[in-house]
Design an enzyme around this catalytic site. Structure first.
Site, mmCIF file in Angstrom:
data_model
loop_
_atom_site.group_PDB
_atom_site.id
_atom_site.type_symbol
_atom_site.label_atom_id
_atom_site.label_comp_id
_atom_site.label_asym_id
_atom_site.label_seq_id
_atom_site.Cartn_x
_atom_site.Cartn_y
_atom_site.Cartn_z
ATOM 1 N N TYR A 1 -19.635 -16.668 -15.009
ATOM 2 C CA TYR A 1 -19.015 -17.998 -15.089
ATOM 3 C C TYR A 1 -19.167 -18.758 -13.775
ATOM 4 O O TYR A 1 -19.533 -19.947 -13.771
ATOM 5 C CB TYR A 1 -17.547 -17.822 -15.445
ATOM 6 C CG TYR A 1 -16.771 -19.102 -15.648
ATOM 7 C CD1 TYR A 1 -16.849 -19.804 -16.841
ATOM 8 C CD2 TYR A 1 -15.941 -19.594 -14.641
ATOM 9 C CE1 TYR A 1 -16.121 -20.966 -17.040
ATOM 10 C CE2 TYR A 1 -15.215 -20.755 -14.827
ATOM 11 C CZ TYR A 1 -15.309 -21.434 -16.025
ATOM 12 O OH TYR A 1 -14.584 -22.590 -16.205
ATOM 13 N N GLN B 1 -15.737 -12.835 -12.761
ATOM 14 C CA GLN B 1 -16.365 -14.043 -13.301
ATOM 15 C C GLN B 1 -17.717 -14.322 -12.645
ATOM 16 O O GLN B 1 -18.064 -15.474 -12.420
ATOM 17 C CB GLN B 1 -15.448 -15.252 -13.106
ATOM 18 C CG GLN B 1 -14.245 -15.296 -14.012
ATOM 19 C CD GLN B 1 -13.564 -16.655 -14.010
ATOM 20 O OE1 GLN B 1 -13.541 -17.361 -13.006
ATOM 21 N NE2 GLN B 1 -12.994 -17.032 -15.139
#
Length: 243
Positions: free
Chosen positions: A150, A147
């Protein structure tokens, strides 16, 4: 801890944590509108069930945000409470990530902070009141393999929150973030059982968050009771990350 007689907008507000936030604000007495992009039947069902007006536009598109918020304010009045919740994820290990996977998350999860908030900030300043609540993630501070896009975007959300809070404090506007942990939403529920079980094992409270628990935190930060709280990130993660 009501939000009575306020107008609220929740982006990405027809499902998951966004829907929980919209419901909680409405329960507190606010007039609430929700946005979505491509939710189709789910958005229609949410509007029918709750009676809330639902609007469709892409929060990654600045001009669409300007047009959409003008429609919301024409329907409900000036926006007092903004919940920047809309987000996407394109999870994969960094060495497999391409530019579009990176850009897609940055445009929606971070770029929307500017695109949406810019449309309401002048009105809030003129009226001397505003509540801006930005949805971050426990992984902004904790980090999570797969991630990088993100986590980088959500860390940016928290930096945006602190800077804007300093700029607007003298105008009666508070700006805060909420960093939820893993919640019982369809996105989390779609994880393979073995991965989800491993996540729950790491949470001291030994369970996922219920979406209404996050919604009530949004309602608190939007209320008059939270008028002396600004520039903070509220961690709601069951103890997954403490400190």
């Amino acid at each position: 801890m009501t939000t009575e007689k306020r107008v609220a907008l929740v982006t990405g507000g027809v499902q998951g944590l966004g829907a929980a936030a919209a419901r909680a604000l409405a329960e507190g007495g606010a007039s609430v509108a929700a946005t979505h992009l491509g939710a189709g039947e789910r958005a229609d069902a949410f509007a029918k069930e709750t009676g809330m007006p639902v609007f469709e536009w892409d929060v990654a598109d600045y001009d669409a945000c300007a047009e959409g918020i003008a429609e919301v304010e024409e329907a409900l009045g000036p926006i007092d409470i903004l919940v920047n919740n809309a987000g996407v994820n394109r999870d994969m290990m960094f060495h497999k990530m391409d530019r579009e996977d990176w850009d897609a998350v940055m445009r929606v999860d971070l770029g929307s902070m500017f695109n949406v908030t810019r449309q309401v900030i002048d009105g809030m300043r003129e009226r001397g009141f505003g509540r801006i609540i930005n949805i971050s993630s426990v992984n902004a501070a904790r980090g999570q393999a797969g991630q990088t896009n993100y986590c980088a975007a959500k860390a940016g959300v928290e930096g945006f929150t602190r800077a804007l809070a300093r700029e607007t404090a003298g105008k009666g506007i508070t700006v805060n973030a909420i960093a939820p942990g893993y919640a019982d939403t369809p996105m989390v529920g779609a994880m393979p059982d073995e991965i989800l079980d491993g996540i729950v094992d790491m949470i001291p409270l030994s369970r996922l968050a219920e979406p209404p628990e996050i919604g009530r935190c949004v309602r608190f930060l939007a209320s008059d009771d939270a008028g002396f709280i600004t520039g903070t990130t509220l961690a709601v993660n069951g103890g997954l990350r403490m400190g």
